[in-house]
Motif scaffolding. Structure first.
Motif, mmCIF file in Angstrom:
data_model
loop_
_atom_site.group_PDB
_atom_site.id
_atom_site.type_symbol
_atom_site.label_atom_id
_atom_site.label_comp_id
_atom_site.label_asym_id
_atom_site.label_seq_id
_atom_site.Cartn_x
_atom_site.Cartn_y
_atom_site.Cartn_z
ATOM 1 N N ASP A 98 4.115 4.193 -7.103
ATOM 2 C CA ASP A 98 3.109 5.251 -7.138
ATOM 3 C C ASP A 98 1.773 4.704 -7.627
ATOM 4 N N ARG A 99 1.825 3.870 -8.669
ATOM 5 C CA ARG A 99 0.600 3.278 -9.208
ATOM 6 C C ARG A 99 -0.056 2.373 -8.182
ATOM 7 N N ARG A 100 0.751 1.573 -7.483
ATOM 8 C CA ARG A 100 0.205 0.669 -6.471
ATOM 9 C C ARG A 100 -0.499 1.464 -5.375
ATOM 10 N N ARG A 101 0.142 2.542 -4.955
ATOM 11 C CA ARG A 101 -0.454 3.379 -3.915
ATOM 12 C C ARG A 101 -1.758 4.004 -4.399
ATOM 13 N N GLN A 102 -1.790 4.427 -5.645
ATOM 14 C CA GLN A 102 -3.005 5.001 -6.214
ATOM 15 C C GLN A 102 -4.136 3.983 -6.216
ATOM 16 N N ILE A 103 -3.802 2.734 -6.534
ATOM 17 C CA ILE A 103 -4.813 1.670 -6.550
ATOM 18 C C ILE A 103 -5.345 1.430 -5.138
ATOM 19 N N ILE A 104 -4.442 1.378 -4.166
ATOM 20 C CA ILE A 104 -4.866 1.146 -2.777
ATOM 21 C C ILE A 104 -5.790 2.266 -2.306
ATOM 22 N N GLU A 105 -5.432 3.502 -2.611
ATOM 23 C CA GLU A 105 -6.248 4.639 -2.173
ATOM 24 C C GLU A 105 -7.636 4.598 -2.814
ATOM 25 N N ALA A 106 -7.681 4.275 -4.112
ATOM 26 C CA ALA A 106 -8.979 4.204 -4.798
ATOM 27 C C ALA A 106 -9.826 3.069 -4.234
ATOM 28 N N SER A 132 -8.119 -2.970 -15.899
ATOM 29 C CA SER A 132 -8.304 -4.047 -14.925
ATOM 30 C C SER A 132 -7.070 -4.936 -14.861
ATOM 31 N N ALA A 133 -6.390 -5.088 -16.000
ATOM 32 C CA ALA A 133 -5.175 -5.907 -16.031
ATOM 33 C C ALA A 133 -4.106 -5.322 -15.106
ATOM 34 N N THR A 134 -4.016 -3.983 -15.059
ATOM 35 C CA THR A 134 -3.044 -3.341 -14.172
ATOM 36 C C THR A 134 -3.400 -3.593 -12.714
ATOM 37 N N ILE A 135 -4.689 -3.541 -12.400
ATOM 38 C CA ILE A 135 -5.125 -3.826 -11.027
ATOM 39 C C ILE A 135 -4.726 -5.250 -10.649
#
Length: 290
Positions: A98-106, A132-135
Motif C-alpha cells: 500500500d505504501r509503495r503504491r502511495q509513493i508511485i501515485e504521488a 525520504s528514507a522510506t522513499i
C-alpha cells in the motif's frame, strides 16, 4: 459475467477489507458494488478501471481471468504468468505494498505536473506524509520512480482501452473511441501525456528507459494495427496497407498532441479531433469529398 463477479469477490477477500470498505476505497457507493456482485447491475467501464486500480490488477484480468487474454487491445509485453488453471491470481497487497503504491501515485502526480527534473525525493515524501528514507527504501533512485511513472501511465491507458472497447465489435466505432481516448483533454489525460512526453525526452539519453518505452509503444501500435485489420476484414475500411496506415496515424496523434500540449496557436483538442477524423475518412475509409 459470473467470472468477472467471482474475480471481484476474490479481490475483496484478498484485500482484507469488508465489501463496504473495498467499495469506499475505490470510490464506489457500496450498494452499487453489492448489486453488481449479485448480477443486478453491470459494472461500468469507469468502475472496471477503478476496480483494477484499487486492486492493482488489469482490466483484462478482471474481464477474462488473465492478462494475456485475446481482446480488442494488444496484449502487454512480459505479461504475468498464469496460474495452474490458466488464470493469474493477484497476490494479496501488504501494508508495505500500500505504501509503495502511495509513493508511485504521488510521484506520478508530481512528475506529470512539475516535470521529472523539478521533483525531489523530499517533495514525494511530503506528499505521502512519510520520510525520504522510506522513499529510498522502495525506490533507491528517482530514475526508478520515472520507470514506475511510465508503467503506471501505460497501465492506465490500456486498462481504459480494454474497459471501453471490449463491448464494441465494429472496428470503425472502436477506432473512433481509440482516438477519443488519446485526446489530451484537460485533467488526467493531460497529465498522462506529460509523462509520455518526458519519457520520450529521457529515452533519447537513457537506453534502459528507451527499451521500456519501446515495449509499451509497440502495444499501442499493435492495438491500432489490429483495429485497422479488423476494419478491412469487416469492409468498413478501404483496401489499405494497415502497417503503413498505423505508422501514419500514430505519428499524427503524437505530433498533434505535442502541438496541443505546447499550446501552439490554433492547436486545440477540437482541432486535433477534426484533423484525425479527416485522416480516417480520407486515408483509411477511402472517402473523398465530391
Amino acid at each position: 459475467m459470473e467470472g468477472l463477479r467471482q474475480r471481484v469477490r476474490e479481490l475483496v477477500l484478498l484485500s482484507g477489507r469488508s465489501q463496504r470498505e473495498f467499495a469506499e476505497t475505490m470510490g464506489l457507493e457500496p450498494s452499487k458494488l453489492s448489486k453488481s456482485l449479485k448480477g443486478i447491475r453491470r459494472f461500468s467501464a469507469e468502475e472496471l478501471i477503478r476496480l483494477a486500480d484499487t486492486a492493482d490488477v488489469t482490466v483484462n484480468w478482471l474481464l477474462n481471468g488473465r492478462d494475456d487474454a485475446a481482446t480488442v487491445v494488444a496484449i502487454p509485453p512480459g505479461q504475468q504468468s498464469p496460474g495452474p488453471d490458466g488464470t493469474a491470481v493477484p497476490a494479496p497487497r501488504s501494508g508495505s505494498g500500500d505504501r509503495r503504491r502511495q509513493i508511485i501515485e504521488a510521484a506520478w502526480q508530481l512528475i506529470a505536473a512539475n516535470g521529472y527534473h523539478s521533483v525531489r525525493t523530499a517533495d514525494i515524501a511530503r506528499a505521502c506524509g512519510t520520510s525520504s528514507a522510506t522513499i529510498h527504501y522502495h525506490f533507491p533512485t528517482l530514475r526508478d520512480l520515472l520507470d514506475e511513472a511510465l508503467r503506471t501511465s501505460a497501465k492506465q491507458a490500456f486498462d481504459r482501452q480494454v474497459a471501453v472497447l471490449h463491448t464494441i465489435p465494429d472496428a470503425r466505432e472502436r477506432l473512433d473511441r481509440l482516438i477519443e481516448l488519446q485526446l489530451p483533454n484537460p485533467g488526467h489525460l493531460t497529465l498522462e501525456w506529460s509523462i509520455w512526453m518526458q519519457v520520450w525526452t529521457e529515452s533519447t539519453l537513457h537506453p534502459h528507459l528507451r527499451e521500456l518505452h519501446a515495449g509499451y509503444y509497440q502495444r499501442w501500435h499493435d492495438t491500432i494495427a489490429q483495429t485497422l485489420r479488423d476494419g478491412v476484414a469487416q469492409g468498413v475500411f478501404g483496401d489499405i496497407d494497415t502497417e503503413a496506415a498505423t505508422m501514419h496515424l500514430t505519428a499524427l496523434i503524437d505530433g498533434l498532441a505535442i502541438q496541443v500540449l505546447t499550446r501552439r496557436p490554433g492547436r486545440t483538442v477540437q482541432r486535433m479531433r477534426d484533423t484525425l477524423r479527416e485522416f480516417v475518412s480520407t486515408r483509411i475509409e477511402g472517402v473523398t469529398n465530391q
